[in-house]
Write an enzyme that holds these catalytic residues in place. Structure first.
Site, PDB file in Angstrom:
ATOM      1  N   LYS A  69     115.638  70.921 108.951  1.00 40.00           N
ATOM      2  CA  LYS A  69     116.728  71.190 108.016  1.00 40.00           C
ATOM      3  C   LYS A  69     116.454  70.350 106.774  1.00 40.00           C
ATOM      4  CE  LYS A  69     121.702  71.789 107.640  1.00 40.00           C
ATOM      5  NZ  LYS A  69     121.888  71.227 106.320  1.00 40.00           N
ATOM      6  N   ARG A 128     123.035  79.295  96.119  1.00 34.94           N
ATOM      7  CA  ARG A 128     123.913  79.694  97.211  1.00 34.94           C
ATOM      8  C   ARG A 128     125.193  80.328  96.684  1.00 34.94           C
ATOM      9  NH1 ARG A 128     127.737  77.969 100.363  1.00 34.94           N
ATOM     10  NH2 ARG A 128     127.528  77.635 102.606  1.00 34.94           N
ATOM     11  N   GLU A 156     114.417  76.695 100.764  1.00 36.59           N
ATOM     12  CA  GLU A 156     115.116  75.512 100.266  1.00 36.59           C
ATOM     13  C   GLU A 156     114.197  74.771  99.292  1.00 36.59           C
ATOM     14  OE1 GLU A 156     118.270  74.738 101.587  1.00 36.59           O
ATOM     15  OE2 GLU A 156     118.511  72.581 101.311  1.00 36.59           O
TER      16      GLU A 156
HETATM   17  P1  ATP Z   1     125.150  72.103 104.964  1.00 36.95           P
HETATM   18  O1  ATP Z   1     126.370  71.492 104.344  1.00 36.95           O
HETATM   19  O2  ATP Z   1     124.875  71.631 106.360  1.00 36.95           O
HETATM   20  O3  ATP Z   1     123.932  72.091 104.087  1.00 36.95           O
HETATM   21  P2  ATP Z   1     125.854  74.854 104.306  1.00 36.95           P
HETATM   22  O4  ATP Z   1     127.310  75.165 104.469  1.00 36.95           O
HETATM   23  O5  ATP Z   1     125.305  74.713 102.942  1.00 36.95           O
HETATM   24  O6  ATP Z   1     125.523  73.604 105.227  1.00 36.95           O
HETATM   25  P3  ATP Z   1     124.753  76.268 106.525  1.00 36.95           P
HETATM   26  O7  ATP Z   1     124.170  77.606 106.671  1.00 36.95           O
HETATM   27  O8  ATP Z   1     125.939  75.936 107.314  1.00 36.95           O
HETATM   28  O9  ATP Z   1     124.998  75.999 104.988  1.00 36.95           O
HETATM   29  O10 ATP Z   1     123.624  75.205 106.913  1.00 36.95           O
HETATM   30  C1  ATP Z   1     122.328  75.483 106.641  1.00 36.95           C
HETATM   31  C2  ATP Z   1     121.964  74.970 105.270  1.00 36.95           C
HETATM   32  O11 ATP Z   1     120.867  74.106 105.427  1.00 36.95           O
HETATM   33  C3  ATP Z   1     121.489  76.089 104.390  1.00 36.95           C
HETATM   34  O12 ATP Z   1     122.478  76.599 103.537  1.00 36.95           O
HETATM   35  C4  ATP Z   1     120.323  75.491 103.625  1.00 36.95           C
HETATM   36  O13 ATP Z   1     120.731  75.043 102.357  1.00 36.95           O
HETATM   37  C5  ATP Z   1     119.908  74.301 104.433  1.00 36.95           C
HETATM   38  N1  ATP Z   1     118.608  74.447 105.107  1.00 36.95           N
HETATM   39  C6  ATP Z   1     117.669  73.491 105.126  1.00 36.95           C
HETATM   40  N2  ATP Z   1     116.615  73.856 105.854  1.00 36.95           N
HETATM   41  C7  ATP Z   1     116.877  75.098 106.321  1.00 36.95           C
HETATM   42  C8  ATP Z   1     116.156  76.001 107.139  1.00 36.95           C
HETATM   43  N3  ATP Z   1     114.957  75.694 107.643  1.00 36.95           N
HETATM   44  N4  ATP Z   1     116.736  77.198 107.411  1.00 36.95           N
HETATM   45  C9  ATP Z   1     117.956  77.514 106.917  1.00 36.95           C
HETATM   46  N5  ATP Z   1     118.672  76.692 106.151  1.00 36.95           N
HETATM   47  C10 ATP Z   1     118.159  75.490 105.844  1.00 36.95           C
END
Ligand code: ATP
Length: 520
Positions: free
Chosen positions: A216, A236, A264
């Site tokens: 992540k 996003r 990302e």
């Molecule tokens: P967070 O606050 O945890 O970043 P979020 O609400 O922006 O979450 P989520 O889909 O819940 O979005 O969590 C995944 C987020 O992590 C993605 O939006 C992305 O920005 C990030 N990310 C980092 N690495 C990855 C990956 N390998 N695959 C998907 N998402 C990833």
């Protein structure tokens, strides 16, 4: 139809368009005073009463003074007139643009009929309507008006794919919802991951099936569109951010295919690994390309592909999409996301620890057989982070600090979402660096909508990610809850007020704590 739906949702331009009307509060106030002759004092009083400039417009527009009308200005205002005026505001750039925009707002306020038209024009321009969940309501209206046999689910799916409420309304009216596809140069909503608490929970949820685990990365999510010689990057929030990342544009333009990529962008130095997330945020705020490049080196880690040479690929399995993606990335300087196949909780845990030791946030685990589902959270993607208990909140008020922070606006009150409204959940004093506090002060001053002593009411636009130790029931805030030891983890410029956590989520965490405490 397209414009009507967009305006009803409080937008002036299509989602994904690089520019916006950008008419500031002070310009709107200036024009209102000019058009109606209202004094600053009367306006301030009215503003404090309503907390919404458009309500003040409704209150005073009746005093509209006679204007010198230009050709055609005496005609009633149509939706198309408003759309073309907004377009001209958007096109007005650089020197003299403020004056041009003021004139355009003035012409709209003069031509608007009765108080309602003027009120809603200002409501849209001041972005006041984007705070609630109006887009959802317009989507519902589109479904009722044109959904017909297609049904609510088809409308939702089309909307998530199109990203823009105006396009949804147009496609629905023309009966084309079933044919909506992902297309290059038109951003689509991002697939999201469900937060899970442990490797065991993830393994149990996916019933021990094989999963693709990826680091992540701690950066900004980015959709890269390439069509012929053109490249665009969307955030996003489906806003264009192409100018902030010229290195990605350069690398993507060399791909010998038309593609839509998901990944990302991370601040990253070769030989050193990931750098601070704040550096990426600084690049996002910098308009100057060369200066932006100097702030930090970056890498774009790609993990998905939604379109390839004329065909959407999002309905293919992740396994198939990724095989295609790896092929497309060969010979380019874009990076494949680090990935490993895992099955058991032990394997997930080991890869998670590796990710943390390298400076990443944790893991995202993906079902290899799943389609890409725009805008949907959960089911196929799970995320595992060290700190589960953080909330995304929006700042609603700010105060000057004490001691070392005296003279600085450094105490922030923030809220979570509750239906269409906001409910205060806490206050935080720490977490930001001095430099970040200074930057924040500038932004807060721009968003302040009323002052009472040292306390400023702030338009709810700045999203913060706050960490905390626990949640308690409390009478202190109108949410009925308070965070214990809240601290700001970061400013989330990649999110908007509509993306913050809900009171429902707060309740869930609170109940979860109780369960854990009972079990202990
Ligand atoms: P967070 O606050 O945890 O970043 P979020 O609400 O922006 O979450 P989520 O889909 O819940 O979005 O969590 C995944 C987020 O992590 C993605 O939006 C992305 O920005 C990030 N990310 C980092 N690495 C990855 C990956 N390998 N695959 C998907 N998402 C990833």
């Amino acid at each position: 139809m397209e414009y009507a739906a967009r305006f009803a949702a409080g937008r002036t331009t299509r989602k994904g368009s690089a520019e916006e009307t950008q008419v500031g509060y002070s310009a709107l106030v200036g024009v209102l005073r000019e058009v109606t002759g209202v004094t600053q004092e009367e306006l301030s009083k009215s503003y404090l009463k309503h907390g919404d400039l458009s309500e003040s417009v409704a209150e005073f527009i009746g005093r509209r003074r006679e204007a010198t009308l230009f050709d055609g200005e005496e005609d009633p205002l149509t939706i198309l007139d408003v759309a073309s005026t907004f377009e001209r505001m958007t096109e007005a750039q650089g020197k003299g643009s403020t004056a041009t925009k003021r004139e355009l707002v003035k012409s709209l306020l003069h031509r608007g009929e009765g108080e309602l038209e003027a009120k809603y024009i200002v409501k849209i321009l001041s972005k006041e309507m984007r705070i609630g969940l109006v887009e959802g309501l317009v989507e519902e209206a589109v479904a009722q008006a044109f959904g017909g046999d297609a049904g609510r689910e088809t409308v939702k799916e089309a909307y998530l794919m199109l990203g823009d409420i105006g396009l949804l309304a147009r496609e629905a009216k023309c009966g084309r919802l079933a044919n909506v596809r992902i297309e290059p140069m038109r951003p689509t909503n991002f697939m999201l991951a469900e937060p899970m608490a442990s490797a065991e929970e993830i393994s149990a949820y996916f019933e021990g099936r094989e999963l693709f685990a990826e680091y992540k990365y701690d950066g900004v999510r980015a959709q890269v569109h390439k069509l012929g010689g053109e490249v665009k990057i969307f955030s996003r929030r489906l806003e264009e951010m192409t100018r902030s990342f010229p290195e990605v544009v350069d690398a993507a333009s060399r791909i010998p295919h038309d593609v839509v990529l998901d990944g990302e962008i991370v601040a990253f130095r070769e030989g050193e690994g990931p750098l601070s997330f704040q550096l990426i945020q600084r690049r996002l705020r910098r308009a100057d390309v060369e200066e932006s490049k100097r702030i930090a080196p970056i890498r774009y880690f790609c993990f998905d592909m939604l379109y390839l040479d004329g065909s959407p690929t999002h309905r293919e399995s992740f396994r198939a999409r990724r095989a295609l993606l790896w092929g497309v990335l060969k010979g380019t300087s874009l990076q494949r996301a680090d990935s490993r196949t895992v099955r058991t909780a032990g394997e997930i845990d080991a890869f998670f620890r590796e990710s943390r030791s390298l400076g990443y946030e944790g893991l995202v685990l993906k079902d290899p057989e799943s389609p890409y589902t725009p805008g949907r959270r959960g089911r196929y993607w799970a995320k595992l982070k060290e700190e589960l208990d953080t909330l995304d909140v929006v700042m609603v008020a700010a105060e000057f600090g004490h001691g070392k922070r005296a003279g600085k606006i450094s105490d922030y009150t923030f809220a979570v979402r509750d239906g269409d409204g906001l409910k205060v959940i806490g206050k935080a004093y720490s977490g930001l660096t001095d430099k970040e506090i200074d930057e924040m002060m500038v932004r807060i001053k721009r968003l302040t909508v009323g002052e009472a002593g040292f306390r400023m009411a702030v338009r709810p636009e700045i999203v913060l990610e706050v960490a905390f130790d626990s949640i308690q029931k409390s009478e202190r805030h109108d949410s009925g809850y308070a965070l214990r030891f809240p601290r700001i983890k970061r400013v989330r410029d990649d999110k908007q007020a509509g993306d913050i956590d809900t009171l429902e989520r707060v309740r869930e965490i609170y109940e979860g704590q109780k369960v854990k405490a009972d079990a202990a």
